[in-house]
Design a protein around this motif. Structure first.
Motif, PDB file in Angstrom:
ATOM      1  N   ILE B   3       0.823  -1.204   0.000  1.00 45.06           N
ATOM      2  CA  ILE B   3       0.000   0.000   0.000  1.00 45.06           C
ATOM      3  C   ILE B   3       0.861   1.259   0.000  1.00 45.06           C
ATOM      4  N   SER B   4       1.990   1.167   0.671  1.00 43.87           N
ATOM      5  CA  SER B   4       2.817   2.372   0.771  1.00 43.87           C
ATOM      6  C   SER B   4       3.253   2.868  -0.606  1.00 43.87           C
ATOM      7  N   GLU B   5       3.398   1.931  -1.532  1.00 44.61           N
ATOM      8  CA  GLU B   5       3.835   2.357  -2.865  1.00 44.61           C
ATOM      9  C   GLU B   5       2.730   3.083  -3.622  1.00 44.61           C
ATOM     10  N   GLU B   8       1.134   8.604  -2.735  1.00 47.44           N
ATOM     11  CA  GLU B   8       2.046   9.573  -3.290  1.00 47.44           C
ATOM     12  C   GLU B   8       1.927  10.797  -2.403  1.00 47.44           C
ATOM     13  N   PRO B   9       2.892  11.702  -2.489  1.00 44.07           N
ATOM     14  CA  PRO B   9       2.765  12.902  -1.650  1.00 44.07           C
ATOM     15  C   PRO B   9       1.433  13.583  -1.942  1.00 44.07           C
ATOM     16  N   GLN B 214     -11.711  13.557  -7.505  1.00 44.23           N
ATOM     17  CA  GLN B 214     -10.504  14.300  -7.134  1.00 44.23           C
ATOM     18  C   GLN B 214     -10.409  15.620  -7.889  1.00 44.23           C
ATOM     19  N   GLU B 215     -10.761  15.544  -9.174  1.00 42.26           N
ATOM     20  CA  GLU B 215     -10.749  16.737  -9.999  1.00 42.26           C
ATOM     21  C   GLU B 215     -11.715  17.789  -9.455  1.00 42.26           C
ATOM     22  N   MET B 216     -12.917  17.329  -9.118  1.00 41.24           N
ATOM     23  CA  MET B 216     -13.945  18.230  -8.613  1.00 41.24           C
ATOM     24  C   MET B 216     -13.508  18.829  -7.280  1.00 41.24           C
ATOM     25  N   ALA B 235      -6.039   4.927  -0.013  1.00 37.71           N
ATOM     26  CA  ALA B 235      -4.607   5.186  -0.009  1.00 37.71           C
ATOM     27  C   ALA B 235      -4.251   6.234  -1.048  1.00 37.71           C
ATOM     28  N   ARG B 236      -4.958   6.184  -2.166  1.00 41.43           N
ATOM     29  CA  ARG B 236      -4.635   7.081  -3.255  1.00 41.43           C
ATOM     30  C   ARG B 236      -5.092   8.510  -2.997  1.00 41.43           C
TER      31      ARG B 236
END
Lengths: 318, 357
Positions: B3-5, B8-9, B214-216, B235-236
């Motif tokens: 999951i850590s991979e 992302e920041p 996410q865009e919204m 996670a994302r």
């Protein structure tokens, strides 16, 4: 606000719709594709034509006594005169009456034609009233629940507990015999059916996701009931109503037969049968003609109702 | 891949750290024939402006009830027993029903799991979009229609003007969910509650919908409560995470804290039970044994103890308090969490197959 460009993958997600579906157009197409509905529409078309074109189709006035119209005993103006059609060999000296004369020397055929107006009006008016009141009561009961539901539905149960015609007779007895009172009585008797149909629909639709969704978007109870639930509950109401028209016409005809509905001299199929019942063996056509008219109309509405039920049934649709 | 991979920041778009919604001690119960069932039993969390909160847990742990409670859409026999729902400085539980209605769809919106059944089958989607605008923005029919088309374009529906006249049954699940998102965002709300928005969709469409959300979020500086089973999605996108178990909070904190420094055995178990890479020979997942308890038959003490790898007699006797742990996030403070020995213990427990998270 800036709008984002459609994503590239969009085409994958794109449904293939040639043109937007239209509920009413689809329904009509389904309806016209059915034998029984076709037959029903033809029968009702005949009745509708009779009602609309009555002045053209009728040979005499609705309530005209043939002696007043210048006929005499010699030209065949006798009580319960048999049909006289010149084409079928009736003597030319007698005046033509396609279905003969009734006991008041009125042209039976013209009366049958004119009476179609009464029956159509009776059917729509009676069921209209019953549907409106029944829908409101059923919607309140189903949506509010609790004591309101109990109160409304128990009253409906009481109404349903009486035999319909007996209750209608009782109501007309109180209101006094007249066509409008007979219609009111039959409407009252019909209310519970629509209330139950509506309540059942409301109960199932109010639990559907889209109702919660519109509530989450700020719709009020009023909006929910009127704009979300009612349109979705319309289908069973339309079907029930169409079938109900047939029943209402029969009930009002029965009241008229008993002398509690349409009053003389107005033409009405029910009261025409009632008036002629003593001469049924002497002049059976006086009973058969309006009887057949009632049967055609009721059959038409029943066939149409069944057809509508199938046409509006989403399980059969797609 | 672990999951850590996947993480992302975080893009911190417009995050001010300002609290938009603060839920304190929310408790929602349902009266059943067998007594009162607490579907949500005292949860605390908050959502900051412009952030995504991931709400995770197994089925029946109270995720949906929590979200419906925020909108006060709990219908009898359910009711909100206690708590505060501070939204933008006002307690939602103290508003009258008219004020609440003005808020719904206007400042707080919600989208649901089943997009196709969340749309009214007898009206075109355009009409339904227009209704929201007419309701909250007093727009006239014409203007509403133009705006509806604009919204449909915004959520990535091709040929929006023609689609306005489409009926819900003619749309695919992904399209219907886009329409729902357009309806939910029509009045530019500050908070969007997304109740498993991708569960009913196929995998490629899921991606698109999450991307769209996410865009919204970036565009409107929207806060989102994202309810999901899918830890990969969380996670994302999530800034913070609330893990629930049997109506109670297990752990709440920044996403990084939950993923890298989780303190509760249940969170640990959830993280261990999913794998986001190809299966590698010799590597095993570690599902949590057993099933969640029925809410009307909760075990005594900590509800999780019958399934917990670290259970000790004390777990049966007392319900752990919700409190802070050294790393800064809040957690149901059971003994392994307090001792901070979860990761150590765990490494020993599954020595060969354990992956470092």
């Amino acid at each position: 606000m800036a709008s984002t460009a459609p994503l590239a993958e969009q085409s994958l997600d794109q449904p293939l719709v040639a043109r937007p579906a239209n509920l009413w157009r689809d329904t009509l197409r389904n309806l016209l594709g059915q034998r029984s509905a076709q037959a029903g529409l033809v029968l009702l078309g005949v009745v509708l034509l009779m009602a609309v074109a009555a002045p053209i189709l009728a040979t005499h006035g609705e309530t005209t006594n043939m002696l007043d119209a210048g006929e005499t005993r010699a030209t065949g103006a006798v009580r319960n005169a048999a049909p006289c059609i010149h084409l079928l060999g009736c003597a030319a000296s007698k005046s033509q009456h396609i279905l003969g004369l009734d006991s008041n020397l009125r042209d039976e055929y013209s009366r049958v034609i004119y009476a179609s107006r009464v029956s159509l009006e009776v059917g729509f008016f009676t069921v209209g009233i019953a549907i409106i009141i029944g829908t409101v009561l059923g919607a309140i009961a189903g949506y509010a629940g609790g004591w309101a539901d109990n109160l409304v539905m128990r009253v409906m149960d009481v109404l349903l507990a009486f035999p319909a015609l007996v209750l209608a007779i009782a109501i007309v007895t109180v209101l006094g015999p007249s066509l409008i009172n007979a219609q009111i009585a039959v409407a009252i008797v019909g209310i519970p059916v629509y209330a139950r149909v509506m309540r059942a629909s409301v109960l199932s639709i109010r639990e559907r996701d889209f109702v919660t969704a519109s509530r989450a978007l700020g719709a009020s109870s009023y909006d929910i009931l009127l704009r979300r639930i009612l349109p979705n509950a319309l289908t069973p109401l339309i079907v029930q109503g169409t079938l109900g028209i047939a029943g209402a016409i029969l009930d009002v005809a029965a009241l008229s037969f008993l002398g509690l509905g349409s009053q003389p001299p107005a033409a009405d199929w029910g009261s025409m049968i009632g008036d002629a019942r003593n001469v049924v063996f002497v002049a059976p056509w006086l009973v058969l003609a309006p009887g057949a008219a009632i049967a055609i109309m009721v059959l038409g509405f029943n066939l149409l109702g069944d057809g509508l039920r199938d046409a509006l049934d989403p399980r059969l649709n797609r | 891949m672990s999951i850590s991979e996947l993480r992302e920041p975080r893009r911190r778009v417009g995050t001010t750290g300002e609290r938009l919604l603060d839920v304190r001690g929310l408790r929602t119960s349902f009266t059943t024939r067998d007594g009162v069932v607490r579907a949500v039993d005292g949860i605390d969390f908050h959502v900051n402006r412009g952030e995504i909160l991931g709400l995770v847990g197994e089925s029946g742990c109270g995720k949906s009830v929590t979200s419906l409670s925020i909108l006060r859409l709990i219908a009898p026999p359910g009711r909100i027993e206690a708590g505060e729902l501070i939204f933008d400085g006002r307690d939602l539980l103290k508003l009258d029903s008219r004020q609440m209605r003005e808020l719904r769809g206007n400042r707080i919106s919600m989208i649901f799991q089943q997009p196709t059944s969340s749309l009214n089958p007898v009206f075109s989607v355009g009409r339904q979009l227009e209704e929201v605008l007419e309701l909250h923005r007093n727009m006239k029919r014409r203007a509403a229609r133009d705006r509806a088309a604009e919204l449909m374009r915004m959520v990535g529906i091709p040929d929006p003007v023609r689609r306005l006249d489409a009926f819900p049954h003619a749309l695919s699940g992904g399209m219907a969910q886009r329409v729902m998102i357009a309806m939910a965002l029509a009045c530019e709300p500050e908070l969007l509650i997304a109740d498993e928005p991708t569960t009913a969709l196929d995998v490629t469409t899921q991606e698109q919908i999450i991307d769209l959300l996410q865009e919204m979020q970036a565009e409107f500086n929207l806060s989102i409560i994202l309810i999901t089973h899918d830890l990969g999605v969380v996670a994302r996108v999530a800034n913070s995470i609330l893990v629930m178990y049997a109506g109670r909070p297990a752990e709440f904190g920044e996403a990084d804290d939950i993923f890298y420094r989780c303190s509760h055995p249940y969170t640990r178990g959830l993280l261990d039970s999913v794998d986001y890479g190809a299966y590698r020979p010799g590597e095993h997942l570690h599902p949590i044994a057993g099933v969640p308890p029925r809410l009307d038959q909760l075990p005594p003490g900590c509800a999780f103890h019958p399934r917990c790898l670290y259970a000790e007699p004390i777990c049966r006797d007392s319900v752990p308090e919700f409190g802070r742990v050294p790393s800064g996030h809040t957690v149901a403070a059971c003994h392994p969490a307090l001792a901070g020995r979860l990761n150590l213990h765990r490494a020993g427990a599954h020595a060969s197959g354990a992956r470092e998270l």
